[in-house]
Write a protein that holds these residues in place. Structure first.
Motif: not given
Lengths: 433, 289
Positions: A95, A99, A119-120, A325-326
């Motif tokens: 991540l 990603p 991270l999301s 994901s980010k």
């Protein structure tokens, strides 16, 4: 979480609402697409990359099936499949590196952990459109600590006591009569007198026994305490933890004596080979049953009640699904459009064709017809609370190495008081999450 | 007479000890081969420690074709071959300079290369990972535009880590070659490049061959870096891809045994075809250094 799995009827209006919202989304997608340089390409195929841990042959087929369905809906999905265990172990560096836009993950604390770390990418706007497809429990399970949604739930499976009907019938034990802990111990005694190991347990991998711990803990001390404990709000030195360990110890005489030598499938084989009567396991217990005749003999019942006040109100039913994901911020419009697709019944219907016993979170999906799958839905429908499994409800760094080795120590005959003190000390030593 | 008898007894004791040890070493290989030939159903029915009732090559077929292991073999070679070639090329240059020219930092330079070898990869993994997600590469190499998750990155890390050992061995080997050869080349007016390329490089050939064999096996066997620096499943080399044969919950160990057997075959081929270089590689530079 109480109404998580209830398959409530969908009113005509909510369907209409969903359609309108969907159409709106398409229009917005088109507008944003027109603003970018490659507007023609964006309109033709929406390119999205998906990281998947579905490396086993069966789930791999599911991936291929829904990706094909997504293609007809105008998506060009680049699938990156990594074997399940490496994917899990690598998730942190994955991540933080480069990603894929969307990746397979789990509901609960495990989702919140990475959401909190930034991270999301939040998908609250997608959830505004897809809410009619899911009951409120699922929305809660998809919500981060900041109140935003980060997760699209797709499938789930419950944990219960797995057994073979023929073994129970031969020993004259009716699983319906096993309601309380005393009933359960009595059944164990019956099996033992017939030379069958009552309970098969393998904890070589460290995670398998977490299921048993979770059940005994929330049956003994209630769901709230369990969730407080896994999230670190309650202390391991609490006397209630000792009660859980003490109750578990009463089960020890009825377990196989090579618990730490067997992985879950080794223990499951004891049940398959009729050498053991029961196993506390996830529904994937069925995956080692290669003969359809054996599979038809497999059934499950709910973990027995321990403290009467808590009855059998809770169950473990981990939810699998997808997160953004980010990195997806570079391809946000397409990634969100695909997230919406995954939340639709088009996704479920494509998967259902290749995996007819799957259980879906989406309430637009038909009820399962397979009896074993049906019994899983009934099991969870009767429950007020749903846990995600220890390693999904707790910090990854705690559940991974610390708690796994503590459980193995306990199963190896370690002193539960020392283990609990040690667990709290190790929790306190963890860096702030 | 007496001494002859006792040496005979000593011999037979030594042979029987060696025999027992060879059995201990052979057993895991034999066991892997046996399990790889047994179908999972056979093990399920009779237990893994039992006389096999069916033996076939089905697991190999499944591993190679159904699990597409052949693709990962190609990945392995795509990493190992360039990595070995680049390492040997660069290391031979460094070895040439540090052994043929004397200047102030000569020894320090050799020590620097050798010292790099002493760092365990686990120690440098996080800085390298951080570095790799920031190093720019053109888009045609990696769509994400960074070195992380590229085979190029993997090749570079192997070159960096193997260079130290290769330089050390090659410079030691060069020291065994008479300096007079170099001197006569200089007298004949050879440039530095000509001196290296025409005189030294052909002389290094046996050392390069043995080092090449050793490095190919080492780089081929690498698991750590390929897991740490690649995130796409389809770019992985065979060692990391073996875990594709392990399931989330259920692992077919017979299939895994077949996969493992397939994975060690290239190492065996390399070893048996270049056995002479392999042995000389182990004693390389040990005569003088």
């Amino acid at each position: 979480m109480s109404d998580m799995i209830t398959e409530e009827g969908v009113s005509r209006r909510s369907v209409l609402k969903g359609t309108v919202a969907g159409a709106g989304a398409l229009a917005v997608g088109g507008l944003v697409g027109a603003g970018t340089a490659s507007s023609a390409d964006a309109a033709a195929t929406k390119k999205v990359s998906v990281g998947s841990n579905n490396s086993d042959p069966a789930p791999r087929k599911n991936d291929v099936a829904w990706v094909a369905a997504a293609k007809t809906a105008g998506f060009d999905v680049k699938l990156n499949i990594v074997d399940h265990n490496t994917f899990q172990n690598q998730i942190n560096s994955y991540l933080q590196g480069t990603p894929d836009d969307i990746f397979t993950w789990f509901a609960g604390y495990r989702m919140q952990f990475f959401a909190k770390k930034g991270l999301s990418t939040s998908i609250s706007d997608v959830w505004k459109k897809i809410s009619p497809n899911f009951s409120a429990g699922y929305k809660n399970a998809s919500t981060g600590l900041d109140g935003k949604q980060y997760f699209i739930p797709t499938t789930w499976y419950p944990w219960a006591i797995m057994y073979r009907k023929s073994v129970f019938a031969a020993a004259g034990v009716d699983p319906k009569t096993i309601v309380t802990w005393a009933d359960f111990i009595n059944a164990c005694k019956t099996f033992q007198s017939k030379g069958i190991t009552p309970v098969a347990l393998g904890d070589k991998g460290g995670w398998e026994a977490m299921g048993t711990f979770d059940f005994i803990n929330f049956r003994t001390n209630g769901f709230k305490f369990h969730m407080d404990l896994t999230a670190g709000r309650a202390k391991w030195t609490d006397p209630r933890v000792q009660k859980t360990f003490a109750n578990w110890a009463t089960m020890f005489p009825y377990q196989n004596n090579n618990v730490l030598d067997l992985a879950w499938d080794g223990a499951a084989q004891l049940v398959l080979q009729k050498k053991a009567a029961m196993q506390v396991m996830g529904a994937f217990h069925a995956s080692i049953y290669t003969d359809p005749a054996d599979l038809a003999d497999l059934a499950l019942f709910a973990f027995p009640e321990i403290t009467a006040a808590y009855g059998r109100e809770a169950v473990e039913a981990p939810i699998d699904g997808y997160m953004l994901s980010k990195h997806a911020s570079k391809n946000l419009v397409n990634a969100k459009a695909l997230a919406e697709f995954i939340a639709s019944d088009k996704f479920g219907k494509a998967v259902l064709k290749v995996a007819p016993t799957s259980l879906f979170a989406n309430n637009k999906m038909p009820k399962p017809t397979d009896p074993f799958a049906r019994s899983q839905v009934d099991l969870v429908n009767g429950c007020k609370y749903i846990a995600q499994f220890f390693d999904r409800d707790s910090r990854p760094d705690f559940a991974g190495t610390i708690f796994q080795s503590a459980l193995q120590k306990f199963l190896g005959g370690g002193d539960p008081k020392a283990i609990a003190t040690d667990l709290q000390a190790q929790w306190d030593a963890l860096p702030p999450a | 007479m007496v001494t002859g008898k006792s040496s005979k007894v000593g011999n037979s004791i030594a042979i029987s000890i060696l025999f027992v040890f060879s059995l201990v070493w052979m057993f895991p290989i034999f066991w892997t081969l046996l399990q790889s030939l047994r179908p999972y159903g056979d093990v399920l029915k009779f237990g893994s420690v039992s006389w096999p009732h069916h033996l076939n090559l089905h697991n190999y077929w499944t591993a190679l074709v159904q699990s597409q292991m052949w693709r990962y073999f190609i990945n392995s070679f795509e990493v190992a071959v360039p990595a070995v070639v680049i390492t040997l090329f660069l290391a031979s240059m460094v070895a040439f300079v540090v052994s043929r020219y004397s200047f102030k930092f000569n020894v320090a330079l050799l020590m620097l290369f050798t010292a790099g070898n002493l760092l365990p990869p686990q120690l440098v993994f996080i800085p390298i990972f951080r570095l790799y997600i920031h190093v720019w590469v053109p888009n045609f190499i990696n769509g994400d535009g960074v070195l992380y998750n590229t085979q190029l990155g993997l090749i570079l890390i192997h070159v960096a880590l193997q260079m130290g050992f290769a330089t050390f061995v090659l410079s030691n080997y060069l020291k065994t070659i008479p300096k007079e050869i170099s001197e006569s080349a200089l007298v004949d007016g050879a440039s530095v490049w000509k001196h290296y390329y025409v005189v030294i490089l052909p002389l290094l050939r046996p050392a390069l061959a043995s080092l090449g064999v050793l490095m190919t096996t080492w780089i081929y066997n690498d698991f750590f870096w390929s897991v740490a620096l690649l995130s796409s499943g389809d770019k992985r080399p065979i060692t990391a891809a073996l875990s594709n044969l392990q399931g989330e919950f259920f692992t077919d160990y017979n299939l895994l045994a077949a996969g493992a057997t397939l994975a060690f075959i290239p190492t065996l081929i390399v070893f048996f075809t270049l056995r002479k270089q392999f042995v000389s590689g182990l004693t390389l530079g040990s005569t003088k250094g």
